[in-house]
Design a protein around this motif. Sequence first.
Motif, PDB file in Angstrom:
ATOM      1  N   PRO A   1       0.830  -1.212   0.000  1.00  0.00           N
ATOM      2  CA  PRO A   1       0.000   0.000   0.000  1.00  0.00           C
ATOM      3  C   PRO A   1       0.863   1.259   0.000  1.00  0.00           C
ATOM      4  O   PRO A   1       1.892   1.327   0.673  1.00  0.00           O
ATOM      5  CB  PRO A   1      -0.809  -0.130   1.302  1.00  0.00           C
ATOM      6  N   LYS A   2       0.413   2.261  -0.727  1.00  0.00           N
ATOM      7  CA  LYS A   2       1.253   3.440  -0.937  1.00  0.00           C
ATOM      8  C   LYS A   2       1.031   4.565   0.075  1.00  0.00           C
ATOM      9  O   LYS A   2       1.689   5.601  -0.007  1.00  0.00           O
ATOM     10  CB  LYS A   2       1.043   3.971  -2.358  1.00  0.00           C
ATOM     11  N   GLY A   3       0.137   4.376   1.024  1.00  0.00           N
ATOM     12  CA  GLY A   3      -0.122   5.428   2.000  1.00  0.00           C
ATOM     13  C   GLY A   3       1.068   5.791   2.868  1.00  0.00           C
ATOM     14  O   GLY A   3       1.408   6.983   3.008  1.00  0.00           O
ATOM     15  N   PRO A   4       1.747   4.802   3.475  1.00  0.00           N
ATOM     16  CA  PRO A   4       2.867   5.147   4.355  1.00  0.00           C
ATOM     17  C   PRO A   4       3.994   5.901   3.657  1.00  0.00           C
ATOM     18  O   PRO A   4       4.508   6.892   4.186  1.00  0.00           O
ATOM     19  CB  PRO A   4       3.329   3.775   4.864  1.00  0.00           C
ATOM     20  N   ILE A   5       4.391   5.454   2.484  1.00  0.00           N
ATOM     21  CA  ILE A   5       5.489   6.143   1.807  1.00  0.00           C
ATOM     22  C   ILE A   5       5.053   7.516   1.305  1.00  0.00           C
ATOM     23  O   ILE A   5       5.819   8.472   1.328  1.00  0.00           O
ATOM     24  CB  ILE A   5       6.068   5.279   0.659  1.00  0.00           C
ATOM     25  N   THR A   6       3.786   7.643   0.886  1.00  0.00           N
ATOM     26  CA  THR A   6       3.291   8.955   0.482  1.00  0.00           C
ATOM     27  C   THR A   6       3.312   9.925   1.647  1.00  0.00           C
ATOM     28  O   THR A   6       3.707  11.088   1.503  1.00  0.00           O
ATOM     29  CB  THR A   6       1.869   8.832  -0.092  1.00  0.00           C
ATOM     30  N   ALA A   7       2.915   9.461   2.820  1.00  0.00           N
ATOM     31  CA  ALA A   7       2.945  10.310   4.006  1.00  0.00           C
ATOM     32  C   ALA A   7       4.365  10.746   4.335  1.00  0.00           C
ATOM     33  O   ALA A   7       4.609  11.911   4.688  1.00  0.00           O
ATOM     34  CB  ALA A   7       2.335   9.571   5.191  1.00  0.00           C
ATOM     35  N   ALA A   8       5.320   9.814   4.209  1.00  0.00           N
ATOM     36  CA  ALA A   8       6.709  10.144   4.499  1.00  0.00           C
ATOM     37  C   ALA A   8       7.266  11.155   3.507  1.00  0.00           C
ATOM     38  O   ALA A   8       8.053  12.031   3.869  1.00  0.00           O
ATOM     39  CB  ALA A   8       7.553   8.870   4.491  1.00  0.00           C
ATOM     40  N   LEU A   9       6.856  11.049   2.250  1.00  0.00           N
ATOM     41  CA  LEU A   9       7.297  12.008   1.240  1.00  0.00           C
ATOM     42  C   LEU A   9       6.620  13.367   1.438  1.00  0.00           C
ATOM     43  O   LEU A   9       7.264  14.413   1.337  1.00  0.00           O
ATOM     44  CB  LEU A   9       6.997  11.460  -0.157  1.00  0.00           C
ATOM     45  N   ALA A  10       5.331  13.344   1.728  1.00  0.00           N
ATOM     46  CA  ALA A  10       4.593  14.601   1.920  1.00  0.00           C
ATOM     47  C   ALA A  10       5.132  15.385   3.109  1.00  0.00           C
ATOM     48  O   ALA A  10       5.118  16.625   3.108  1.00  0.00           O
ATOM     49  CB  ALA A  10       3.110  14.302   2.107  1.00  0.00           C
ATOM     50  N   ALA A  11       5.627  14.671   4.117  1.00  0.00           N
ATOM     51  CA  ALA A  11       6.158  15.341   5.306  1.00  0.00           C
ATOM     52  C   ALA A  11       7.429  16.126   5.012  1.00  0.00           C
ATOM     53  O   ALA A  11       7.824  16.993   5.793  1.00  0.00           O
ATOM     54  CB  ALA A  11       6.432  14.304   6.399  1.00  0.00           C
ATOM     55  N   GLN A  12       8.054  15.851   3.878  1.00  0.00           N
ATOM     56  CA  GLN A  12       9.306  16.522   3.530  1.00  0.00           C
ATOM     57  C   GLN A  12       9.106  17.818   2.763  1.00  0.00           C
ATOM     58  O   GLN A  12      10.053  18.584   2.581  1.00  0.00           O
ATOM     59  CB  GLN A  12      10.178  15.587   2.684  1.00  0.00           C
ATOM     60  N   THR A  13       7.906  18.070   2.268  1.00  0.00           N
ATOM     61  CA  THR A  13       7.680  19.250   1.455  1.00  0.00           C
ATOM     62  C   THR A  13       6.871  20.287   2.215  1.00  0.00           C
ATOM     63  O   THR A  13       6.019  19.945   3.039  1.00  0.00           O
ATOM     64  CB  THR A  13       6.956  18.894   0.144  1.00  0.00           C
ATOM     65  N   THR A  14       7.144  21.547   1.929  1.00  0.00           N
ATOM     66  CA  THR A  14       6.370  22.617   2.548  1.00  0.00           C
ATOM     67  C   THR A  14       5.149  22.976   1.707  1.00  0.00           C
ATOM     68  O   THR A  14       4.326  23.794   2.127  1.00  0.00           O
ATOM     69  CB  THR A  14       7.244  23.871   2.726  1.00  0.00           C
ATOM     70  N   GLY A  15       5.038  22.396   0.521  1.00  0.00           N
ATOM     71  CA  GLY A  15       3.912  22.685  -0.360  1.00  0.00           C
ATOM     72  C   GLY A  15       2.827  21.635  -0.264  1.00  0.00           C
ATOM     73  O   GLY A  15       2.908  20.667   0.511  1.00  0.00           O
ATOM     74  N   ARG A  16       1.799  21.800  -1.047  1.00  0.00           N
ATOM     75  CA  ARG A  16       0.716  20.828  -1.129  1.00  0.00           C
ATOM     76  C   ARG A  16       1.192  19.573  -1.848  1.00  0.00           C
ATOM     77  O   ARG A  16       2.160  19.598  -2.610  1.00  0.00           O
ATOM     78  CB  ARG A  16      -0.474  21.436  -1.894  1.00  0.00           C
TER      79      ARG A  16
END
Length: 227
Positions: A149-164
């Motif tokens: 499932p791609k949720g965990p890695i997406t969350a980890a990537l999203a946490a690195q950006t200040t944008g949407r």
Amino acid sequence: MAETGPIDRPAKGRNTPTLESLGLARGRPLAIVDVDEVLGLFMRSFGAFLGGHGYELRFERFALFQNIYSPGSREPVELARGRALFDDFFTTHCGLMEPAPGAAQALTRLSRHAEILILSNAPAQAERLRGDWLKRHGLPQSLILSSGPKGPITAALAAQTTGRTAFIDDLMSNLDSVAEHSPATARFQHVADPRLRDIAPRSAAHPRIDDWTELGEAVEQALRTAP
């Protein structure tokens, strides 16, 4: 169903690479995009591959191995045989896949406003062919090969950006996973092959847009919206 630029293979959100290591900036919005049946016509290419091996691909349900048959058979091939054919395809033929109409143009436009990361659940042996395929068709080349499932890695990537952030996939399981683990990420479903569109599960929780021009515009709008 079921991606040359920097490539990594984390395990379900653990050891997620940094955006910098992938050549991406933290200060821009981030679009995370699937490959098979999103950027490329996977089922069309896989069906041709199966035909060359004496099998056929039917479109009786939104599934993979359950749609592989020997000609004239009423039962799909055994799961082990289906998996072997799948692995062989990614080892030798996934670089021959036809791109989804309009995908490259839409992502080129989107890249003016956002970073684009390709997140593909594909076997490790597909790394070189998938990377070459992206480059050959003018698609973004920052690539992660993952699994599950791609949720965990997406969350980890999203946490690195200040944008949407935005996420595009064909599979409801991955879209639901992202909704659970990264609820602020805008989610979009895209099914590239017209033969799959009537049988693909869908949900009002994830806008379904099967035209890449329209999808690119919707993603851009979502990424421009203030958090």
